[in-house]
Design a protein around this motif. Structure first.
Motif, PDB file in Angstrom:
ATOM      1  N   PHE A 103      -0.485   5.347   1.353  1.00 21.60           N
ATOM      2  CA  PHE A 103      -1.055   5.726   2.639  1.00 21.60           C
ATOM      3  C   PHE A 103       0.074   6.036   3.611  1.00 21.60           C
ATOM      4  O   PHE A 103       0.508   5.207   4.390  1.00 21.60           O
ATOM      5  N   ARG A 104       0.585   7.265   3.543  1.00 23.46           N
ATOM      6  CA  ARG A 104       1.753   7.652   4.335  1.00 23.46           C
ATOM      7  C   ARG A 104       1.587   9.101   4.753  1.00 23.46           C
ATOM      8  O   ARG A 104       2.081  10.012   4.128  1.00 23.46           O
ATOM      9  N   ASP A 131      -6.679   5.272  -0.315  1.00 24.81           N
ATOM     10  CA  ASP A 131      -5.545   4.471  -0.813  1.00 24.81           C
ATOM     11  C   ASP A 131      -6.045   3.644  -1.993  1.00 24.81           C
ATOM     12  O   ASP A 131      -6.953   2.826  -1.862  1.00 24.81           O
ATOM     13  N   ALA A 178      -1.726   2.203   8.266  1.00 24.18           N
ATOM     14  CA  ALA A 178      -1.144   1.621   7.062  1.00 24.18           C
ATOM     15  C   ALA A 178      -0.645   0.211   7.315  1.00 24.18           C
ATOM     16  O   ALA A 178      -0.771  -0.666   6.450  1.00 24.18           O
ATOM     17  N   SER A 236       0.841  -1.190   0.000  1.00 25.83           N
ATOM     18  CA  SER A 236       0.000   0.000   0.000  1.00 25.83           C
ATOM     19  C   SER A 236       0.878   1.242   0.000  1.00 25.83           C
ATOM     20  O   SER A 236       1.133   1.832   1.044  1.00 25.83           O
ATOM     21  N   ALA A 277      -8.768   2.621   4.766  1.00 27.43           N
ATOM     22  CA  ALA A 277      -7.971   3.545   3.953  1.00 27.43           C
ATOM     23  C   ALA A 277      -8.705   3.875   2.655  1.00 27.43           C
ATOM     24  O   ALA A 277      -8.301   3.454   1.573  1.00 27.43           O
TER      25      ALA A 277
END
Length: 231
Positions: A37-38, A83, A47, A34, A80
């Motif tokens: 997603f940060r 994402d 995450a 993934s 998420a």
């Protein structure tokens, strides 16, 4: 090279009324991580959970447990929603189940979240093709090619769409381009052979059937074609 999975069957009938041959349309591979997603330490914790759900889902899909994979990946989608990776993978699982109508909304969302994601355009093109919406399929596959001109699967699947539209010369061109990228691609060799045979080009068809048989000696379609046409 990831394992091939049959999603849809496309067939041509040779001009002399000989046997009908079929070959699969293929989706792209799952994305195991993934990467988008940060955002913050809290997001990083989320995450990690998203990644675990994603890996579990892909493992379930590899075992053929697609309904369970969809349930698992849906947890990642809920956690998420911005994402693109989990929702893309859920669409891919829907494709494997033949649930093309369900796959398209997820692919739409994946594309909205990442407009440069060629695999999503490729898979949406496959979904549209399976639903008989060939113009939309062609648009998506053309866009996938612009984003990733080195992806042999794009040319393979676009060849199938063009074959269904009876644009046989363009189908041959796409099969040929894909085979330049992946010369031993047996489905592409069989696909091009079928088109050649449909057009009455028996010698060229036989050459491709031979190449397919050489690349995969266990391939029954190639063996049967060579028996019929003469080796």
């Amino acid at each position: 090279m990831w394992a091939r999975t049959i999603f849809a069957i496309m067939s041509f009938v040779a001009t002399d009324g000989a046997s009908t041959f079929a070959f699969p349309a293929e989706p792209a591979q799952d994305v195991p991580s993934s990467p988008t997603f940060r955002e913050s330490p809290a997001s990083n914790t989320t995450a990690s959970v998203v990644a675990k759900h994603t890996h579990r889902a892909i493992h379930l899909a590899q075992e053929g447990k697609l309904a369970a994979a969809i349930e698992e990946i849906s947890h990642a989608v809920d956690l998420a929603p911005t994402d693109f990776v989990p929702i893309y993978n859920r669409a891919n699982f829907y494709l494997r189940l033949g649930e093309f109508t369900w796959a398209i909304p997820d692919l739409n969302t994946a594309i909205e979240l990442n407009p440069n994601f060629a695999l999503a355009f490729l898979n949406r093109g496959i979904a549209y093709s399976n639903l008989g919406q060939l113009d939309k399929a062609l648009d998506d596959l053309n866009h996938a090619e612009r984003l990733d001109p080195s992806a042999s699967l794009v040319f393979y699947n676009r060849a199938i769409v063009r074959g269904r539209r009876r644009d046989f010369d363009l189908a041959i061109a796409d099969f040929t381009t894909g085979l330049k990228i992946e010369p031993s691609d047996v489905p592409a060799l069989l696909g091009r052979a079928v088109v050649y045979e449909t057009l009455g080009n028996t010698d060229l068809a036989r050459d491709d059937y031979r190449a397919a048989a050489a690349a995969d000696p266990t391939n029954a379609a190639a063996a049967q074609a060579l028996i019929r046409l003469g080796r």
